[in-house]
Design an enzyme around this catalytic site. Sequence first.
Site, PDB file in Angstrom:
ATOM      1  N   GLU A   1      -3.593   7.550  -3.996  1.00  0.00           N
ATOM      2  CA  GLU A   1      -3.525   6.239  -3.360  1.00  0.00           C
ATOM      3  C   GLU A   1      -3.254   5.156  -4.390  1.00  0.00           C
ATOM      4  O   GLU A   1      -3.892   5.121  -5.436  1.00  0.00           O
ATOM      5  CB  GLU A   1      -4.844   5.963  -2.645  1.00  0.00           C
ATOM      6  CG  GLU A   1      -4.782   4.781  -1.717  1.00  0.00           C
ATOM      7  CD  GLU A   1      -6.065   4.650  -0.911  1.00  0.00           C
ATOM      8  OE1 GLU A   1      -5.992   4.692   0.330  1.00  0.00           O
ATOM      9  OE2 GLU A   1      -7.136   4.500  -1.509  1.00  0.00           O
TER      10      GLU A   1
ATOM     11  N   TYR B   1       0.852  -1.198   0.000  1.00  0.00           N
ATOM     12  CA  TYR B   1       0.000   0.000   0.000  1.00  0.00           C
ATOM     13  C   TYR B   1       0.881   1.238   0.000  1.00  0.00           C
ATOM     14  O   TYR B   1       1.866   1.319   0.738  1.00  0.00           O
ATOM     15  CB  TYR B   1      -0.893   0.022   1.248  1.00  0.00           C
ATOM     16  CG  TYR B   1      -1.667   1.309   1.376  1.00  0.00           C
ATOM     17  CD1 TYR B   1      -2.931   1.438   0.817  1.00  0.00           C
ATOM     18  CD2 TYR B   1      -1.114   2.417   2.030  1.00  0.00           C
ATOM     19  CE1 TYR B   1      -3.631   2.631   0.894  1.00  0.00           C
ATOM     20  CE2 TYR B   1      -1.805   3.614   2.111  1.00  0.00           C
ATOM     21  CZ  TYR B   1      -3.061   3.719   1.543  1.00  0.00           C
ATOM     22  OH  TYR B   1      -3.745   4.903   1.618  1.00  0.00           O
TER      23      TYR B   1
END
Length: 411
Positions: A205, A114
């Site tokens: 993101e 991530y």
Amino acid sequence: MKIHEYQGKQIFQKYGVPIPKGYPAFTVEEAESAAKRLAAETGSGVVVVKAQIHAGGRGKGGGVKVAKGGAAEARQLAEKILGMQLVTHQTGPEGQKVRRLYIEQGLDIDRELYLGAVIDRDRRRIVFMASTEGGVEIEKVAAETPEKILTVHVDPTVGLQAFQARQLAFGLGLLKHKKDTVSQFVKLISSLYEVFVEEDCTLLEINPLVVLKNGDIVALDAKINFDDSADYRHTPAAAQATGRANWDELRDPTEEDPVELEAKQAGLNYVSLDGNVGCLVNGAGLAMATMDIIKHYGEKSGVAPANFLDVGGGATQEQVTKAFKMILSSPKVKAIFVNIFGGIMKCDVIAAGVVAAAKDLGLKVPLVVRLEGTNVELGRKILNESGLAISAASNMADGAQQIVRAISGQR
Ligand code: ADP
Ligand code: MG
């Protein structure tokens, strides 16, 4: 403003962030030919059919499917996904209709990581967050195992430093891959920082950022939110002059809240919320205070604001009418609270707008009005003589309590 994954990836590519090969598709035929094209370009028949909606969690909801059987299977999947009402943890129970697809080469993934960036308003810095727990809901990681999220704050005067990037790379365990995996990551995150600043992002993101079996790093997902206050830097003309993204081109009105869109076109500051009290207020500060006081008195009885609406200081009667009509036409609104402090805004303008809208659409829910300030007497006169069933409130607290009683009384 939000954009689609494929648009985010196009921006990534411009800044040198590695992405898989892929093509957007608006029809099943386009999806099939994109799959064929990818097969020819990559020498592999594996493609991924990805629903494009402005929400994450598509994979879990059935909006991301791998086709191993070439273009024919990709076509079948496209038929299934295009037009479906995709429900994810971010769309709410009603879901979001899929109108676009992204057809992407399927990659051999070793690890899913991530990587995200937002503005940390407390520290007044962009903060990068990275985690080995990619591919899953990062909210869950943050809640259950916060120690698994690594962060670095970027000093705006010097920008992201290589040592900070390496710190994240080591934390993610990238040393164990091939020799240049760490340097690939450092380059990627530096490019990402450039995207964040140059393109006026509020959120960036990549979930997952993947390490492939061959050790290369690729952004497999892309989520970008832009700062609406920077829209003047992304008009067609500004984009042409600076090379920044043209937001008019990226905007997808079918993904936006129709009422918010309407409000924007009318020059009103409007945000849809989940509650049942329509609010018409002037001034952002008073609007927030109004929402707070409704929550304060209403929390226990399930009474909460249905919207944030600041009609501003210079609103015309037409704008007020428009604003009030928007509130009236929302089925979730069970009562309306008009809370005006007339400073620059005149109370009679508000009153005339409210009356005009109510006469046009009919007032079917209780209306509580608190008016103070410039031309308040005239405003009250207009409301009193309108024949509408209006309850006057002597102050904000009184108004909020009346609203709570009105809604509780309907149950
Ligand atoms: P979402 O976050 O909305 O669920 P993603 O783009 O992150 O959508 O895709 C979900 C999952 O699908 C990823 O975590 C990854 O495992 C897989 N996936 C997505 N794109 C590809 C691809 N190009 N090749 C292989 N797997 C993929
Ligand atoms: Mg994702």
